[in-house]
Enzyme design. Sequence first.
Site, PDB file in Angstrom:
ATOM      1  N   GLU A  35      -3.499  91.330 -82.393  1.00  0.00           N
ATOM      2  CA  GLU A  35      -2.413  91.140 -83.372  1.00  0.00           C
ATOM      3  C   GLU A  35      -2.771  89.977 -84.286  1.00  0.00           C
ATOM      4  N   GLY A  38       0.088  86.262 -85.585  1.00  0.00           N
ATOM      5  CA  GLY A  38       0.307  85.011 -84.860  1.00  0.00           C
ATOM      6  C   GLY A  38       1.399  85.101 -83.810  1.00  0.00           C
ATOM      7  N   CYS A  44       9.343  94.758 -86.282  1.00  0.00           N
ATOM      8  CA  CYS A  44      10.656  94.870 -85.642  1.00  0.00           C
ATOM      9  C   CYS A  44      11.195  93.513 -85.172  1.00  0.00           C
ATOM     10  N   GLY A 116      -7.910  92.973 -86.645  1.00  0.00           N
ATOM     11  CA  GLY A 116      -8.897  93.914 -86.121  1.00  0.00           C
ATOM     12  C   GLY A 116      -9.371  94.901 -87.179  1.00  0.00           C
ATOM     13  N   ILE A 185      17.925  99.805 -95.015  1.00  0.00           N
ATOM     14  CA  ILE A 185      17.768  98.356 -95.251  1.00  0.00           C
ATOM     15  C   ILE A 185      18.790  97.879 -96.283  1.00  0.00           C
ATOM     16  N   MET A 319      10.323 106.215 -89.284  1.00  0.00           N
ATOM     17  CA  MET A 319       9.788 104.863 -89.094  1.00  0.00           C
ATOM     18  C   MET A 319      10.808 104.042 -88.317  1.00  0.00           C
ATOM     19  N   ALA A 321      11.631 101.861 -84.481  1.00  0.00           N
ATOM     20  CA  ALA A 321      10.988 101.160 -83.375  1.00  0.00           C
ATOM     21  C   ALA A 321      10.949 102.027 -82.114  1.00  0.00           C
ATOM     22  N   HIS A 445      39.163 105.537 -69.326  1.00  0.00           N
ATOM     23  CA  HIS A 445      40.237 105.213 -70.260  1.00  0.00           C
ATOM     24  C   HIS A 445      40.651 103.759 -70.087  1.00  0.00           C
TER      25      HIS A 445
HETATM   26  P1  FAD Z   1       5.010  97.284 -86.623  1.00  0.00           P
HETATM   27  O1  FAD Z   1       6.211  96.819 -85.940  1.00  0.00           O
HETATM   28  O2  FAD Z   1       4.951  97.190 -88.103  1.00  0.00           O
HETATM   29  O3  FAD Z   1       3.807  96.468 -85.995  1.00  0.00           O
HETATM   30  C1  FAD Z   1       2.505  96.540 -86.467  1.00  0.00           C
HETATM   31  C2  FAD Z   1       1.810  95.228 -86.187  1.00  0.00           C
HETATM   32  O4  FAD Z   1       0.422  95.407 -86.436  1.00  0.00           O
HETATM   33  C3  FAD Z   1       2.251  94.076 -87.095  1.00  0.00           C
HETATM   34  O5  FAD Z   1       2.676  92.981 -86.307  1.00  0.00           O
HETATM   35  C4  FAD Z   1       1.007  93.706 -87.896  1.00  0.00           C
HETATM   36  O6  FAD Z   1       0.881  92.314 -88.112  1.00  0.00           O
HETATM   37  C5  FAD Z   1      -0.085  94.208 -86.993  1.00  0.00           C
HETATM   38  N1  FAD Z   1      -1.331  94.559 -87.688  1.00  0.00           N
HETATM   39  C6  FAD Z   1      -1.480  95.332 -88.787  1.00  0.00           C
HETATM   40  N2  FAD Z   1      -2.787  95.474 -89.095  1.00  0.00           N
HETATM   41  C7  FAD Z   1      -3.463  94.765 -88.174  1.00  0.00           C
HETATM   42  C8  FAD Z   1      -4.849  94.512 -87.963  1.00  0.00           C
HETATM   43  N3  FAD Z   1      -5.793  95.044 -88.740  1.00  0.00           N
HETATM   44  N4  FAD Z   1      -5.197  93.719 -86.934  1.00  0.00           N
HETATM   45  C9  FAD Z   1      -4.253  93.153 -86.125  1.00  0.00           C
HETATM   46  N5  FAD Z   1      -2.939  93.369 -86.272  1.00  0.00           N
HETATM   47  C10 FAD Z   1      -2.552  94.162 -87.274  1.00  0.00           C
HETATM   48  N6  FAD Z   1      13.808 100.248 -86.545  1.00  0.00           N
HETATM   49  C11 FAD Z   1      14.711 100.563 -85.600  1.00  0.00           C
HETATM   50  O7  FAD Z   1      14.461 101.442 -84.780  1.00  0.00           O
HETATM   51  N7  FAD Z   1      15.917  99.911 -85.528  1.00  0.00           N
HETATM   52  C12 FAD Z   1      16.250  98.948 -86.405  1.00  0.00           C
HETATM   53  O8  FAD Z   1      17.347  98.385 -86.311  1.00  0.00           O
HETATM   54  C13 FAD Z   1      15.328  98.602 -87.416  1.00  0.00           C
HETATM   55  N8  FAD Z   1      15.625  97.642 -88.312  1.00  0.00           N
HETATM   56  C14 FAD Z   1      14.693  97.304 -89.262  1.00  0.00           C
HETATM   57  C15 FAD Z   1      15.033  96.332 -90.191  1.00  0.00           C
HETATM   58  C16 FAD Z   1      14.131  95.966 -91.170  1.00  0.00           C
HETATM   59  C17 FAD Z   1      14.501  94.902 -92.160  1.00  0.00           C
HETATM   60  C18 FAD Z   1      12.850  96.588 -91.223  1.00  0.00           C
HETATM   61  C19 FAD Z   1      11.845  96.196 -92.258  1.00  0.00           C
HETATM   62  C20 FAD Z   1      12.510  97.579 -90.307  1.00  0.00           C
HETATM   63  C21 FAD Z   1      13.434  97.948 -89.318  1.00  0.00           C
HETATM   64  N9  FAD Z   1      13.162  98.951 -88.396  1.00  0.00           N
HETATM   65  C22 FAD Z   1      14.090  99.286 -87.455  1.00  0.00           C
HETATM   66  C23 FAD Z   1      11.873  99.664 -88.401  1.00  0.00           C
HETATM   67  C24 FAD Z   1      10.939  99.091 -87.309  1.00  0.00           C
HETATM   68  O9  FAD Z   1      10.746  97.719 -87.553  1.00  0.00           O
HETATM   69  C25 FAD Z   1       9.621  99.832 -87.313  1.00  0.00           C
HETATM   70  O10 FAD Z   1       9.842 101.223 -87.220  1.00  0.00           O
HETATM   71  C26 FAD Z   1       8.769  99.391 -86.131  1.00  0.00           C
HETATM   72  O11 FAD Z   1       8.539  98.014 -86.171  1.00  0.00           O
HETATM   73  C27 FAD Z   1       7.441 100.144 -86.124  1.00  0.00           C
HETATM   74  O12 FAD Z   1       6.674  99.708 -85.050  1.00  0.00           O
HETATM   75  P2  FAD Z   1       5.074  99.761 -85.096  1.00  0.00           P
HETATM   76  O13 FAD Z   1       4.620  99.203 -83.803  1.00  0.00           O
HETATM   77  O14 FAD Z   1       4.628 101.114 -85.490  1.00  0.00           O
HETATM   78  O15 FAD Z   1       4.653  98.798 -86.290  1.00  0.00           O
HETATM   79  P1  NAI Z   2      15.108 104.316 -96.867  1.00  0.00           P
HETATM   80  O1  NAI Z   2      14.110 105.407 -96.951  1.00  0.00           O
HETATM   81  O2  NAI Z   2      16.066 104.284 -95.753  1.00  0.00           O
HETATM   82  O3  NAI Z   2      15.970 104.288 -98.212  1.00  0.00           O
HETATM   83  C1  NAI Z   2      15.388 104.131 -99.455  1.00  0.00           C
HETATM   84  C2  NAI Z   2      16.419 104.517-100.508  1.00  0.00           C
HETATM   85  O4  NAI Z   2      15.914 104.124-101.773  1.00  0.00           O
HETATM   86  C3  NAI Z   2      16.693 106.001-100.569  1.00  0.00           C
HETATM   87  O5  NAI Z   2      18.073 106.212-100.617  1.00  0.00           O
HETATM   88  C4  NAI Z   2      15.991 106.433-101.863  1.00  0.00           C
HETATM   89  O6  NAI Z   2      16.611 107.547-102.482  1.00  0.00           O
HETATM   90  C5  NAI Z   2      16.152 105.184-102.692  1.00  0.00           C
HETATM   91  N1  NAI Z   2      15.166 105.026-103.768  1.00  0.00           N
HETATM   92  C6  NAI Z   2      13.840 105.344-103.759  1.00  0.00           C
HETATM   93  N2  NAI Z   2      13.274 105.008-104.938  1.00  0.00           N
HETATM   94  C7  NAI Z   2      14.248 104.449-105.696  1.00  0.00           C
HETATM   95  C8  NAI Z   2      14.288 103.873-106.996  1.00  0.00           C
HETATM   96  N3  NAI Z   2      13.184 103.795-107.745  1.00  0.00           N
HETATM   97  N4  NAI Z   2      15.452 103.389-107.456  1.00  0.00           N
HETATM   98  C9  NAI Z   2      16.582 103.449-106.702  1.00  0.00           C
HETATM   99  N5  NAI Z   2      16.602 103.980-105.451  1.00  0.00           N
HETATM  100  C10 NAI Z   2      15.460 104.458-104.951  1.00  0.00           C
HETATM  101  O7  NAI Z   2      14.246 102.981 -96.945  1.00  0.00           O
HETATM  102  P2  NAI Z   2      14.591 101.469 -96.594  1.00  0.00           P
HETATM  103  O8  NAI Z   2      16.060 101.239 -96.639  1.00  0.00           O
HETATM  104  O9  NAI Z   2      13.704 100.652 -97.446  1.00  0.00           O
HETATM  105  O10 NAI Z   2      14.134 101.349 -95.098  1.00  0.00           O
HETATM  106  C11 NAI Z   2      12.796 101.686 -94.731  1.00  0.00           C
HETATM  107  C12 NAI Z   2      12.743 102.202 -93.328  1.00  0.00           C
HETATM  108  O11 NAI Z   2      12.909 101.149 -92.394  1.00  0.00           O
HETATM  109  C13 NAI Z   2      13.868 103.177 -92.999  1.00  0.00           C
HETATM  110  O12 NAI Z   2      13.547 104.472 -93.442  1.00  0.00           O
HETATM  111  C14 NAI Z   2      13.901 103.103 -91.526  1.00  0.00           C
HETATM  112  O13 NAI Z   2      12.923 103.953 -90.998  1.00  0.00           O
HETATM  113  C15 NAI Z   2      13.523 101.662 -91.234  1.00  0.00           C
HETATM  114  N6  NAI Z   2      14.741 100.889 -90.931  1.00  0.00           N
HETATM  115  C16 NAI Z   2      15.523 101.275 -89.883  1.00  0.00           C
HETATM  116  C17 NAI Z   2      16.674 100.590 -89.592  1.00  0.00           C
HETATM  117  C18 NAI Z   2      17.535 101.069 -88.480  1.00  0.00           C
HETATM  118  O14 NAI Z   2      17.096 101.908 -87.721  1.00  0.00           O
HETATM  119  N7  NAI Z   2      18.753 100.548 -88.324  1.00  0.00           N
HETATM  120  C19 NAI Z   2      17.084  99.412 -90.341  1.00  0.00           C
HETATM  121  C20 NAI Z   2      16.201  99.121 -91.441  1.00  0.00           C
HETATM  122  C21 NAI Z   2      15.062  99.824 -91.683  1.00  0.00           C
END
Ligand code: FAD
Ligand code: NAI
Length: 466
Positions: A35, A38, A44, A116, A185, A319, A321, A445
């Site tokens: 990773e 750091g 996530c 990596g 988001i 996408m 977690a 309930h």
């Molecule tokens: P990641 O969590 O992105 O992990 C990948 C890791 O790989 C990173 O730490 C990165 O630094 C590392 N990495 C990349 N390239 C390299 C390399 N070459 N060498 C070493 N390390 C590397 N999902 C939910 O299910 N519930 C939620 O409530 C939710 N909320 C979210 C809120 C926000 C604001 C965002 C942005 C995302 C949210 N998500 C949520 C989405 C969730 O974070 C991702 O789907 C999840 O983290 C994906 O897991 P992953 O292991 O595939 O990748």
């Molecule tokens: P999103 O795919 O959920 O939503 C993006 C939105 O932006 C869509 O409604 C789309 O129509 C709109 N859009 C696209 N291009 C546009 C433009 N040019 N102008 C105006 N609107 C536009 O993507 P978001 O919210 O960025 O989240 C990314 C991913 O992160 C999610 O798809 C989800 O997989 C993950 N996530 C999951 C959470 C959870 O599970 N609670 C919380 C936050 C993120």
Amino acid sequence: MSEALYDLVIIGGGPGGYVAAIRAAQLGLKTACVEGRGTLGGTCLNVGCMPSKALLNSSEKFVDAQKHFAEHGIKGSVELDLETMLGRKDKVVDDLTKGVEFLLKKNKVDYIKGWGSIPKAGEVLVKSDDGEQILKTKDILIATGSESTPLPGIETDEEQIVTSTGALSLKKVPEHMVVIGAGVIGLELGSVWSRLGAQVTVVEFLDKILPGIDEETGKLAKRVLGKQGLKFKLGMKVTAADKVGDKVKLTMESVKKGKVEELEVDTVLVSIGRRAYTSGLGLEELGVAMERGVIQVDGNFKTSVDGIYAIGDCVPGPMLAHKAEEDGVACVETLAGQKGHVNYELVPGVVYTHPEIATVGKSEEALKEAGVAYNVGKFPFSANSRARAMGESDGQVKILSDATSDKVLGVHIIGPAAGELLSEAVAVMEFGGSAEDIARTCHSHPGLSEAVKEAALAVDRRAIHI
Ligand code: FAD
Ligand code: NAI
């Protein structure tokens, strides 16, 4: 340059990578997890699920104290201390990422700090401030996750024009914030800053919010969030964002008529989706098949190159977690000779707004399009005694079941603790259960889960409390 021999080297320590590492070690594979950021936990834990949920929770408490405590007979004024709120969020992240480091150690996974890349199958090159090392390994698992999709022509600086990462650490509450994209988001982080006092305008390209969600549930969500103060500009696209001093001048255009509007705001959050992150791995040189940056894998998560696998946000699918974790476990169980399996039809999705929006399975629109005959049962939280006692009566449970077999095909909940309530439905659906199975199960309930039971009864038009 030092060398080591592993069964599995995982690149990426997010929920996909670290969970796969722990499971692989449990199965007896000598495993390393590389990773670069750091800290472990990926997007996530560091800049995604967990800091956003910490702020959602804190901001919800603020609104409760400001607006709802008085009706419970609790009086007194409150004020916001943003620094402390952000500090608490950082501590939650710190504790959780350290917890993952402890888990890797406990399971005897080697945590290798650095970035990596894959010079060839069987080798991972790790670069860090301490130098370079080659890890020799039988198999490689790519779990490098995703990054925010940029909006062409709009440059983020993580202060005035931010991605979700900047929106988790704004130094002060903006007066006016524009969120571009009414997805997960946008609604979650838009809610946070709106609750803390910002005027939030959500600009969305499509004519609805949360595209892909069951439409009735999406409309209910828009109404409830609108009541809380979020403003929506649907069918609009942002064409420019120019910084003018401490303001940002936004230019947008209606998608249908091309009518131009301008807005001057303090902060812009770009949240138009995320894209796979695979930079610097050397995948093109290795000939790993990709489509628009997304790594292509077979049913066992194998890429087009032998010995290289991929999971989580960098491969196709939602996408999320929990999806990344399921991918990771199934992948390494298969590598260890077991039968890994993920049911992609039943990946739950939860938007952690207030109330929460939780869905699994098919929407009504998807069933109509597929020509599947279905029954619908709905039950509003306004008729659920526990929700009334809590003062949380917005929303409903909606169950869609097959018209012939009664098998549950989709469940869509907007309401208090919707994300937790959904788990019952996911379990029933995983076992191929029917609405009648839920309807005949005793629910305690007074409980919010009685609304799930009543919606199941409503499928057969025999709900009791409505
Ligand atoms: P990641 O969590 O992105 O992990 C990948 C890791 O790989 C990173 O730490 C990165 O630094 C590392 N990495 C990349 N390239 C390299 C390399 N070459 N060498 C070493 N390390 C590397 N999902 C939910 O299910 N519930 C939620 O409530 C939710 N909320 C979210 C809120 C926000 C604001 C965002 C942005 C995302 C949210 N998500 C949520 C989405 C969730 O974070 C991702 O789907 C999840 O983290 C994906 O897991 P992953 O292991 O595939 O990748
Ligand atoms: P999103 O795919 O959920 O939503 C993006 C939105 O932006 C869509 O409604 C789309 O129509 C709109 N859009 C696209 N291009 C546009 C433009 N040019 N102008 C105006 N609107 C536009 O993507 P978001 O919210 O960025 O989240 C990314 C991913 O992160 C999610 O798809 C989800 O997989 C993950 N996530 C999951 C959470 C959870 O599970 N609670 C919380 C936050 C993120």
